[in-house]
Scaffold this motif. Sequence first.
Motif, PDB file in Angstrom:
ATOM      1  N   GLU A  10      65.733  41.693 -24.044  1.00  0.00           N
ATOM      2  CA  GLU A  10      65.658  40.259 -23.734  1.00  0.00           C
ATOM      3  C   GLU A  10      64.995  39.595 -24.936  1.00  0.00           C
ATOM      4  O   GLU A  10      63.942  40.037 -25.383  1.00  0.00           O
ATOM      5  CB  GLU A  10      64.791  40.022 -22.498  1.00  0.00           C
TER       6      GLU A  10
ATOM      7  N   GLU B  23      63.227  36.309 -26.357  1.00  0.00           N
ATOM      8  CA  GLU B  23      62.590  35.022 -26.057  1.00  0.00           C
ATOM      9  C   GLU B  23      62.180  34.354 -27.372  1.00  0.00           C
ATOM     10  O   GLU B  23      61.741  35.030 -28.297  1.00  0.00           O
ATOM     11  CB  GLU B  23      61.342  35.216 -25.178  1.00  0.00           C
TER      12      GLU B  23
ATOM     13  N   HIS C  19      68.484  30.972 -20.468  1.00  0.00           N
ATOM     14  CA  HIS C  19      67.701  30.017 -19.674  1.00  0.00           C
ATOM     15  C   HIS C  19      66.465  29.523 -20.413  1.00  0.00           C
ATOM     16  O   HIS C  19      65.934  30.212 -21.286  1.00  0.00           O
ATOM     17  CB  HIS C  19      67.307  30.615 -18.316  1.00  0.00           C
TER      18      HIS C  19
ATOM     19  N   GLU D 165      62.654  29.165 -20.704  1.00  0.00           N
ATOM     20  CA  GLU D 165      61.576  30.026 -20.194  1.00  0.00           C
ATOM     21  C   GLU D 165      60.332  29.188 -19.892  1.00  0.00           C
ATOM     22  O   GLU D 165      60.380  27.965 -19.910  1.00  0.00           O
ATOM     23  CB  GLU D 165      61.283  31.136 -21.215  1.00  0.00           C
TER      24      GLU D 165
ATOM     25  N   GLU E  11      65.434  31.893 -23.466  1.00  0.00           N
ATOM     26  CA  GLU E  11      65.671  33.349 -23.452  1.00  0.00           C
ATOM     27  C   GLU E  11      67.164  33.635 -23.358  1.00  0.00           C
ATOM     28  O   GLU E  11      67.899  32.945 -22.668  1.00  0.00           O
ATOM     29  CB  GLU E  11      64.964  33.980 -22.241  1.00  0.00           C
TER      30      GLU E  11
HETATM   31 MG    MG Z   1      61.654  36.119 -19.876  1.00  0.00          MG
END
Ligand code: MG
Length: 438
Positions: free
Chosen positions: A145, A147, A197, A199, A206
Amino acid sequence: MDTAERDHRQAQATALLDGLADRDVVAVAITWIDHSGIARVKSIPLDKLPRVAAHGVGASPVFDAFLLDDTIVAGRHSGSPVGDLRLHPDLARLTVLAGQPGWAWAPADRYDQRGEPHPQDERGLARTMADRLAVHGYEVRAGFEVEWVVGQGGTDDFRPATTGPAYGHIRQVELSDYCADLIAALVEQDVDVLQFHPEYAAGQFEVSTAPEDPVHAADTAVLVRETIRAITIRHGLRASFSPKVVADGVGNGGHLHVSLWRDGKSLFEGHLHPDAEAFAAGVLRHLPGLCAIGCPSVASYLRLIPSHWAGAYAAWGVENRETALRLVEGRDLEVKCFDLSANPYLVVAATLAAGLAGIVDGARLPDQITVNPVQVDNAQRLPQSLEDAVRAFEDDEVLTEAFGVEFAATIADVRRGEIARFAGATAEEITDATRWRH
Ligand code: MG
Ligand code: GLU
């Protein structure tokens, strides 16, 4: 690498040339990630690709001793101005960059001049660890993931480019073209985006991507980050992937999702298979040392604090976002403590080494934590400083064996170089110096 392999690579690259020229590619960026987590690059005009595919392009091994501020540490095995390596682009991952017209990109494998793998090649180490699991009959699928926060251009301070609320649609409306351009670029590059989305932190977003072979997952993490960077700059903005963008608040994570497979079946699906549990228990057991790899900067320890969703506790729990290990039931294991100042290849390599050790030992998970660990008496924190993490790494025989003597020593040397660089620094000085580096 023998002559037949070189000839094969040359032919493969030659076959790609027309297609790349048709897509207006003029140059290929060949990147590797150094031990301080920074993408370094050598580039070639398109017509040199066949030659470079076969023989590589030169790069000094001194980069193994680079720190995040480009100073060079006098390492026990690295840092010498003498010698040269060859960067060989992996043509299977060659990608035309949607956010940088004229450019293609490929990740490098680093070899010496005779064609032997460089003992401190990060991508090679990740491949070696995936192969070790394969020898035991396991396949691993992984995904990162990513970010980041989006700041206004023209300043080294962080001024959020959108003031919309956490997870708020306002952010995507304010930065509508930016977000759409980014998703389009990733999709055009065949990145399998699962989700995008806003964060929690100011200006934070992210992207998560589908699970894949672990080396490719690390490649994808690099490609996603460089694509975000390119699109952000094209919009006159700045992207920070720093673990702690400003001294207060929530940081950027680089969570790793891993699942274990056997005979085409996930051992995390349905009931947790004993081998999947052993893998997770191995990761848990080695988390303190893993922090030297996955939380590798001084700024990492400003992020890795309780009640910030960073997973600051050496514990696990089903869907627990405060334990370092979150078991996503029926799917995979998420290692939440890692951040994006880490080299994703080393993160993959070290995590697989730890998991495999757990399998070999038949390790079992302790009881899970079902609440916020701050409420649990004597819940164990992960290292609270980079120095503690480096010591745990040096004491971890599984991790140091996986890296080998020279590589493990250089990791420790680079980390201690950064610790010395920030001796006596305030949180603000650390976040300022780290903000735009990764
Ligand atoms: Mg996150
Ligand atoms: N930004 C948090 C971190 O530092 C993670 C938030 C989340 O749970 O996705 O890791």
